[in-house]
Design an enzyme around this catalytic site. Structure first.
Site, PDB file in Angstrom:
ATOM      1  N   CYS A 208      -4.468  -0.224 -16.339  1.00 20.59           N
ATOM      2  CA  CYS A 208      -4.340   0.808 -15.306  1.00 20.59           C
ATOM      3  C   CYS A 208      -3.629   0.283 -14.066  1.00 20.59           C
ATOM      4  O   CYS A 208      -3.723   0.874 -13.012  1.00 20.59           O
ATOM      5  CB  CYS A 208      -5.703   1.382 -14.940  1.00 20.59           C
ATOM      6  SG  CYS A 208      -6.803   0.189 -14.179  1.00 20.59           S
TER       7      CYS A 208
ATOM      8  N   HIS B  50       0.840  -1.211   0.000  1.00 13.90           N
ATOM      9  CA  HIS B  50       0.000   0.000   0.000  1.00 13.90           C
ATOM     10  C   HIS B  50       0.866   1.248   0.000  1.00 13.90           C
ATOM     11  O   HIS B  50       0.687   2.153  -0.807  1.00 13.90           O
ATOM     12  CB  HIS B  50      -0.908  -0.038   1.229  1.00 13.90           C
ATOM     13  CG  HIS B  50      -1.789   1.164   1.364  1.00 13.90           C
ATOM     14  ND1 HIS B  50      -1.430   2.258   2.101  1.00 13.90           N
ATOM     15  CD2 HIS B  50      -2.983   1.438   0.809  1.00 13.90           C
ATOM     16  CE1 HIS B  50      -2.387   3.158   2.018  1.00 13.90           C
ATOM     17  NE2 HIS B  50      -3.350   2.688   1.235  1.00 13.90           N
TER      18      HIS B  50
END
Lengths: 856, 856
Positions: B804, B427
C-alpha cells in the site's frame, strides 16, 4: 512394598550417600562435603527437587520413615537447598518437634527459660510461615515466660481455630508443604528469575537435627568467615551469641562475642580455645577442599562444637575478584576458573567512584541510570558555565533539558551530567558513557528554567547555579549536597585477572575513543586499538566552529576548501596525538557524520552574532539556517550523503589523517595503519565514489611527502540496506563495522532520542523484552548483523568484521558477535574490561566445543 | 569464393527472401510485408544488424555486388531499420548515385531544374551526414540553378580538400559507414536507451531504388494515414507535394495538395483518382494485414504510384488507446493484444487536464513534477484562505513552503499545490497524488514571504494573494495567468480496454482512499476495494481538533475517553459513508498513525488560543507542546506505539468502525467486512496487545447491538523488523500490508521529507540508480518484501499479502509484487487504471510460463 518400588524421596547425608547438587541443591551437597571432611555436622536428611515439587502438589513422602532417621522425639530444622544459593528460597524453620511434651523435657534438661524460648520461637515461626498469621502479632517482646507461651498458643488457636499441633509428623509435614509452596509462589519465582534462575528451577530441602545452643554456660551459636566480604582481604571475622540459634549472632547488638583476639571484645579464642582451633582448621579445610571462601554457621553446646551449615561468603564485586585471584594464586583453583568466577558486569562498579551506600541520601530527583559512578559539583546550566568553572578547577555538574553536540565541550568540562529528557541512548547518555561521566537522564520530574537558571526538584525545592549536588549515575538519582563517596582502586588483582582473561579470549576488544583522554583510557584498559573515533567533536572548538560555519555558508567549492584548510592543521594534530597514544594499534576514524545544521546557532542572538562574524545580513543567515533544518535529522543529509554532496569535508579529513600518519611515524612512533570509515552507507556506489576521492588524497599526500604509508578504507554498516547489500559493499571495503545504535533505530523505526518517552512502559508491559538500545535485539537487528557478516565475508573473504555500537560492551552482544564470526567488538573505554572478561568467559565456556566461527 | 563461404550480409527483399525483424529491423520487415501485399515497392535490399555493425568497424560488404541488384547507374536511398522504430536512428539519405554523369542524364530526362535539385540535395546530405560539414553552409536558398550546383561542389572541395565523389560505390560505402557509425555514437545510444532499447540494440539498413518524384506534371511525393494521430478517430489525412521527395510534403507550406475531397484544397482524389483508389485499398490492406494503423509514404511519377515506406501512425497516448480498441473491435487483433498495445503509464496523462502544449507558456518557477495534470486558480498562502475561497466556489492554488497534516483541508479546498520545499514523496506530493491534485514541489527558486503574503518568482516578479497562476503538474512548472487547457475525456474505449485488462489480470488492485471523494474515485476507476484508508485527516475538522487537543491534555484515562467520545459519532459517520460507497468491497482502515504533536498549534498565538479553549495557563500548554515535540518524529511516538500507550484512541476507532459496519448494513447495503490495520508494528507483542483490545471492543459492540459481524485484523509492515519477524507477526494477522514508503525510509535510513535536498544529485551521479521513493528499490527494500511475504505465508498460510505504499501503482513494483506472490497492490485512485493495465500486461506476458506464485 511401595518403598522398594519408588525411592523414598529423601536421603540421609553420609560421606557416601548419593547426594547430587543437580537433584538436592547446593546446601545439601555442601553439607555432604563438610561431613566428608569429618566436621561435626548433626544428622541431616536431604529431600530432592522432585520430592519437594510433589510436596507442593500435596503428595508427601513417608514422614514417619523420615523421622525415624533422627531417633525418638527429635528437634529438627528445615533449610532450603536450591541449585544456586543466590536464587533465594523460603526461610529456615528451626525447632520443629517443640510441643508441650518437648517443652516439659527441655525445662528439665535446659531450664524453663530455654524451653520457653524455643517453644515461643517455634510457635511464631510456624504461625507465620505455615499458618500465614500476621508476624506483628507474634512479636517476641518481654521475657520468655510461661505466660508468653500460653498467650502465643491461645493466639494461634484464636486465629486458626485450631490448637497448635503437638504431633511432630504433622508439624514437619506442614512445614515442608509450606516451604515447597512458597517456592512455587509468583513473587519467589520472579525474584529468582531476576537472579538468573531458569523457570523450572527446583528446590531441595535439608532436614537437620537441631544443635540447640541454649544449654548452660557458654552454649550458643555463631558465624565465622576468614575473609572480608567488602575488601576480599583475608581476616578472621565472626560473631557468637550465647543462648542463641541459627544466625541470631549476626543481628544481636548486646552480648555478642567475637571469634578471635584481634577483634573487639571477648573472644571465642580466649574462652573456648579448642573450639576456636577446630574452627580455624575447618576454615582452612573449606578453603582448600571446597575451593571457596565459606561462611560457617556453628553451634556450641556444652563446649561441643557443631557445624550446621556453610555458605559462600557474601561479598562485594570487588571482594569477589580479589578472592578469586587469591585462590588462583594459592593454586587452589586454576586461573581460568578464577576468570569464570568473576561476572563481567561486576567490573563496571569497580571502575567508578560510588556514593557510599551507608551514607545519608537526600534524593532531589530520580531518572534513568545512564552512566555509572558518582560525582559531586556545582550546578551549571550551560556548557559555557561548565567550561568557566572547569577553568577555575571547580567541579561542576551540567544540568540540561537535553544535550546536543554543542554541549560536548561542556560535558568534557563537567564531572557529571543530569538531563530532564532522553533515554538510555540519548546523546547525553551515550557521550557520558564514552567519557566515563556519571549521568542521569530522563529526570522528568524536575523543572528546568534555563532563563532563570533554576531547577525545581520533584518535591518543590528550587536550586540555582552554584548549588552543590551529587549525581549517582549507578542509582539514577541526584542527591542534595556532597554525598559521602567511595573511591575506586583497581589494584593489582584487577589487572591480573584481566591478563588471565586475555589469554583465553578469542575475539578482539577495541575502544570507542574520540579524544586523547579517551584514547589514554583505552590504553589503560588494554583495548586493542580504537574501533570508533568520531570526529565531529573536533569541529566544536571556537575557532574551528567559525571555519565550519564559513564553510557551510560558502557557495563555491574553493571557498569551502579555503575554510576547511584552516581546520586541517588542527585536525591533523588531533589525529597525530591519537596515533602517538595508541602506539601503532589500529585506529578506526569515522569520517564526518552529523548534519551541518548541528554547527549552526539556534537563537536569534546566535544568528546575529554569526551574521556579523561572516559579514552577512541576518536575513541571509536565518534563511540558510532554516533551509538546512530537517524534519528527521537522523534520516537526513548526513554521513556519506554529506561526503558526496560536500566532498571537500572528507578530502580535508583524509588529508589530515594521512599527514598525521606520516607525522607520527616521523616522530619515531610505531607505524600506524589508519582505518578510514565511511558512515551511513546505503549503496555500494557511495563507497566507490568516496573511495576514489580518498585514494586520490592518499596518492597526493604520498607524492608531496615522498613517503609511503598503508591505510584501510572501510564502511560503517548502520542502515538495514547496507547490511542486506554487504556482499557488494564489502568488495570495496577492507572492513565492515556494524553501528548497532543506528541500525537498531532504523530496524525498529525508532529514534533513540525519542524512545525514552515510552520505552519504560514498553519493557514493563513486555512489548519489547528489553530496551533494544540497551540489549542487542538478536531477533531483528541480530539477523541483519548475521546477514551482513555472512554476505560481507562472501563478497570479500578478507574483510574484517567489527561492531562499534553501544552494544559492543555487553556480554550478550559479544556472545552474539563471536557466534556470528566477528573479529572484534568496540565499546566505551570503561566497558573494555567488561568486554575482555566477557569474551574470555565465552571462550572458556565453549572450550572443547570450539569457537563456532564462520569458515574464512 | 568468399561469397560462397560467408553470406553477403545483404538480402534483396522479395516476398520469399529471409527477412527477419530480429536481424533486419522493423522497416525491412514492413517493406517485405508491403511487397507480399503486392504493393508497388521499388527494388529494396536489406542489410542486417551484424553487417551494419561490421561496417561501423570498417568492414564493408561487397558493394559492387550490392549495386548489381539495382541495374546500371541507379539512384538509391538508404534508411535505418532498427528493431523498434521508436528507438530512432540516423536520417535517411536520398539520391545516392547523383554525380556529374547522372546530372547530365537527368537534365535530359527530367529537365535541368529537376537534375539540379536532386544533385544539390545529395551534395548537401552527403556533406552534412557523411563529411560532417556545417549544415548552415549548405542552406538551399535561391533557385536550384547550375551556379548553385557548382558552388556546392566547390564548397565541398574547399572544406574537405577532396572533390565530391563521383563513384556510386564510394558514395554508397561512405553513406553506409556514416550511418553505421552514427548509430554507435554515445548520444544516439543514450537516446535510444532512454526509449527502452537494450545496450546492444542493432541497426539494420534498407537500400532502395529511388522513385524520383521530380518528373513532369503531377509527379511528386506524399504521405497518407487513415486515422487521426491526436484523437485516434478514423479519417483520411494526407499531404502531397509536386516535385518533392520523401516527407517534404509534411513540412511544406505552400503548394501542398491533400489526399481526399473532404480535406481543404485540391486533392489527389480529384486529380489522380486511380492512384487515390490504390492508396485507399493499400490503407485497408495495411490495417487488416499489418494489423496496425500505418502512415504510408508514396511517390507518384508520371502517374505511376510507388510505395516507398510505411510506419506506425505517430499518435498521442489517447489515440493509441482508441486505435487499439478499434482494431480489436474489428477483430483485427485480439482483445489481449489491444491491452498489450497500450503502455500502462500512458493512461496517466489521459486522466488529468493538461496545459495545451500549443498554447503560450509564461513559466514563473520550475520544480519537481509531483502530481500530474494542470489547474488554474488564485494564489493562496494558507489553508484557511484556501477554504475561504473554496467556500465562494473560487478556484485557488495553495502555495506553501511545505505542507503539514494541518494543511489537509486546505489541499482538499485547493485545485493545485505548489511548494518551495520537498521531494517526490514529501507530504504535499503524496497527498496531492492521492487527491489527484496537480502538484509541483521543491520549487526552491521562488521566495515565499508568508507574512507579507508574497511570492517572488525566479526572475524577480512578485505575486500576491489572489493573483492567478496555473500549475502544470505534469511538467513541474507554474505558469503566469490562466494557461490554455485541454480537458480529459476518458470515453467508452478507456473503460472497454480496462475491462479487457481485468479479464487477464491475476493480482488485485485496490485504491488508497481517505475520504468519500477518494472512495468515489476508486469506484469510478474500478478499484477492488480500499487498500489503505488513513484516518488522521478525520481529526483535523475544527470541532474534532479541539476534542483531540483536550484528549492530549487529559491526564486521566476517563478524561481522554470522554474527549474521544465526542469524536466517535463523527468518525462512525465517516466510516459508514465509506462503507456505503464501497458497497461491500473490502476497506482497510489504518488505525491512527501520526505523532500527537501534529495536532497541537505551533506559534505563540495558537498556544494562547488553545490555553483559553482548554482553560489552562499558557505556560502549561507551552510545556506540554514542548514535551511532545520530537527530534525525529518519523521514528517517534506514533502508530502502534501510541496505540499501546494511549489505548483510548484505538478503542474509539475500533468502536466507530464496528458500529459503522452495522449501521451501513442496516441501511440495506452489502455487508461490509472491515479490515483494521495496525501501523508501525515492530514486534509481535504489539499486535497481540492491540488485537486483544480490538477484539474486546468488537465483542462489546456485538453484545450491545445484539448483532454479529465479521472483521479482519491485520498489520502494516513498514519497519524492517516487522518484515524480518513477519513469520510470528502473521500468526496474529489476517493480512499483512507492506507500507513501502516508510519501509524505504527505514531501510535506507533516509527521510523522504529531507531527501529532496540531495536526491537529484544522487540520481544524477548514479549513486542511486533511481529515487527509491519513486521506483521500488528491488535490491534492498525488495528483499525485505520478499522475506516478509515468504515468512508471513509460512507463519500463516491464509494470510493475505498486499502493498500500500506509493510504489503500489508502479508497473515495475506490481511485477515485483506479483512475482513475490502478493495478493493485491493498492495505490492512489488515479493510478488504479495504470495498475490494472500493468497487471494485465504482466499476466498476459507470462501466459504459458504461468504466474511464478509462491505455493500456498
Amino acid at each position: 512394598m511401595q518403598n522398594m518400588l519408588t525411592p523414598p524421596g529423601f536421603t540421609e547425608i553420609t560421606p557416601t550417600s548419593a547426594i547430587d547438587v543437580d537433584r538436592h541443591g547446593g546446601r545439601a551437597k555442601c553439607l555432604q562435603r563438610l561431613i566428608r571432611l569429618d566436621m561435626p555436622v548433626p544428622r541431616t536428611v536431604a529431600l530432592d527437587f522432585n520430592t519437594v515439587h510433589d510436596i507442593s502438589l500435596g503428595q508427601l513422602p513417608d514422614i514417619e520413615r523420615l523421622l525415624s532417621v533422627f531417633g525418638p522425639d527429635p528437634l529438627l530444622s528445615v533449610r532450603p537447598s536450591s541449585l544456586d544459593p543466590d536464587w533465594g528460597g523460603p526461610s529456615a524453620i528451626l525447632n520443629i518437634g517443640m510441643n508441650d511434651a518437648a517443652h516439659a523435657r527441655l525445662t528439665e534438661s535446659h531450664g524453663e527459660d530455654a524451653a520457653n524460648a524455643l517453644y515461643l520461637r517455634f510457635i511464631r515461626a510456624y504461625g507465620v510461615h505455615v499458618s500465614r498469621l500476621d508476624p506483628d502479632e507474634f512479636e517476641l517482646t518481654g521475657s520468655p515466660d510461661a505466660e508468653a507461651v500460653a498467650k502465643a498458643l491461645a493466639h494461634f488457636h484464636e486465629e486458626t481455630d485450631e490448637s497448635f499441633p503437638q504431633d511432630i509428623a504433622t508439624q514437619l509435614s506442614e512445614v515442608l508443604r509450606a516451604m515447597a509452596r512458597a517456592w512455587e509462589g509468583t513473587t519467589a519465582r520472579l525474584l529468582r528469575e531476576a537472579r538468573g534462575a531458569p523457570t523450572d528451577a527446583g528446590l531441595g530441602l535439608v532436614v537437620q537435627q537441631m544443635a540447640l545452643g541454649v544449654g548452660k554456660g557458654l552454649s550458643g551459636s555463631g558465624v565465622v568467615q576468614f575473609v572480608s566480604g567488602t575488601t576480599g582481604e583475608r581476616e578472621i571475622r565472626g560473631r557468637y551469641l550465647c543462648k542463641s540459634q541459627g544466625r541470631d549472632a549476626l543481628n544481636a547488638n548486646g552480648d555478642v562475642m567475637y571469634l578471635s583476639r584481634d577483634e573487639r571484645g571477648r573472644s571465642i579464642e580466649e574462652v573456648l580455645p579448642d573450639c576456636y582451633a577446630d574452627l580455624m582448621r575447618y576454615g582452612d579445610l573449606t578453603r582448600n577442599r571446597l575451593r571457596e571462601e565459606m561462611q560457617i554457621e556453628f553451634t556450641i553446646e556444652n563446649s561441643q562444637l557443631h557445624i550446621l551449615d556453610a555458605v559462600r561468603v557474601p561479598r562485594s564485586p570487588r571482594a569477589n575478584l580479589i578472592i578469586a585471584v587469591a585462590l588462583a594464586r594459592d593454586a587452589i583453583i586454576s586461573e581460568e576458573e578464577a576468570v569464570m568466577r568473576v561476572p563481567p558486569r561486576s567490573l563496571s562498579e569497580m571502575l567508578h567512584s560510588q556514593v557510599d551506600p551507608e551514607g545519608p541520601r537526600d534524593v532531589i530527583v530520580s531518572g534513568i541510570a545512564a552512566s555509572p559512578g558518582a560525582a559531586t559539583g556545582k550546578i551549571v546550566f550551560s556548557s559555557r558555565a561548565a567550561q568557566a568553572l572547569a577553568a577555575q578547577d571547580e567541579a561542576c555538574i551540567l544540568v540540561r533539558r537535553e544535550t546536543t553536540p554543542e554541549d560536548i565541550r561542556g560535558m568534557h568540562a563537567a564531572k557529571a551530567v543530569l538531563t530532564e529528557r532522553g533515554g538510555i541512548t540519548s546523546h547525553a547518555a551515550v557521550i557520558a558513557r564514552g567519557l566515563g561521566l556519571p549521568c542521569v537522564v530522563g529526570a522528568n520530574e524536575m523543572k528546568l528554567d534555563s532563563k532563570a537558571k533554576t531547577l525545581r526538584t520533584a518535591d518543590g525545592r528550587v536550586l540555582t547555579e552554584g548549588d552543590v549536588i551529587t549525581i549517582d549515575g549507578s542509582a539514577g538519582e541526584a542527591l542534595m549536597g556532597a554525598a559521602e563517596m567511595q573511591e575506586p582502586d583497581l589494584g593489582d588483582e584487577f589487572q591480573t585477572l584481566l591478563h588471565w582473561a586475555d589469554r583465553a579470549r578469542d575475539i578482539g576488544v577495541r575502544a570507542n575513543a574520540d579524544t586523547p583522554a579517551d584514547a589514554q583510557k583505552a590504553r589503560t584498559f588494554l583495548a586493542e586499538g580504537i574501533g570508533l573515533c568520531r570526529t565531529e567533536h573536533m569541529f566544536f572548538d571556537r575557532e574551528r566552529l567559525l571555519a565550519m560555519r564559513e564553510m557551510i555558508f560558502a557557495d563555491k567549492s574553493e571557498d569551502r576548501r579555503a575554510a576547511l584548510d584552516r581546520i586541517l592543521p588542527m585536525q591533523r594534530a588531533d589525529f597525530a596525538q591519537l596515533f602517538r597514544i595508541m602506539q601503532g594499534q589500529p585506529v578506526t576514524i569515522r569520517l564526518f557524520d552529523p548534519p551541518l545544521h548541528e554547527f549552526l546557532p539556534q537563537g536569534h542572538e546566535g544568528m546575529a552574532e554569526l551574521a556579523e562574524a561572516l559579514d552577512l545580513n541576518v536575513g541571509a543567515v536565518t534563511r540558510r539556517v532554516e533551509a538546512l533544518s530537517e524534519f528527521n535529522p537522523m534520516l537526513g543529509m548526513r554521513g556519506v550523503r554529506l561526503g558526496i554532496t560536500v566532498p571537500e569535508i572528507y578530502d580535508m579529513q583524509a588529508r589530515a589523517i594521512f599527514e598525521a600518519t606520516l607525522d607520527s611515524s616521523e616522530e619515531g612512533g610505531k607505524p600506524v595503519v589508519p582505518e578510514v570509515m565511511i558512515p551511513l552507507v546505503s549503496a555500494k556506489r557511495e563507497v566507490e565514489i568516496v573511495k576514489a576521492r580518498i585514494d586520490a588524497v592518499a596518492a597526493a599526500v604520498k607524492a608531496e611527502r615522498g613517503r609511503d604509508f598503508d591505510y584501510r578504507l572501510g564502511v560503517m554498516v548502520e542502515t538495514p540496506r547496507a547490511a542486506l547489500r554487504a556482499g557488494e559493499i564489502a568488495q570495496h571495503a577492507a572492513f565492515l563495522s556494524f553501528g548497532t545504535n543506528d541500525l537498531t533505530q532504523m530496524t525498529y523505526g525508532l529514534s533513540r532520542d525519542d524512545a525514552g518517552r515510552f520505552m519504560g512502559r514498553y519493557v514493563q508491559q513486555g512489548v519489547y523484552a528489553e530496551d533494544p538500545f540497551h540489549t542487542l535485539d538478536v531477533d531483528g537487528v541480530g539477523e541483519l548483523l548475521e546477514i551482513g557478516a555472512e554476505r560481507g565475508r562472501r563478497g570479500n573473504s578478507d574483510v574484517v568484521l567489527g561492531i562499534c555500537g553501544e552494544h559492543g560492551g555487553n556480554p550478550e552482544s559479544i556472545a552474539f558477535c563471536r557466534d556470528a564470526g566477528f573479529d572484534y567488538v568496540s565499546c566505551s573505554p570503561y566497558r573494555v574490561p567488561v568486554a575482555r572478561l566477557a569474551a574470555a568467559h565465552l571462550a572458556i565456556a565453549s572450550r572443547g566445543k570450539g569457537r563456532p566461527r564462520v569458515t574464512r
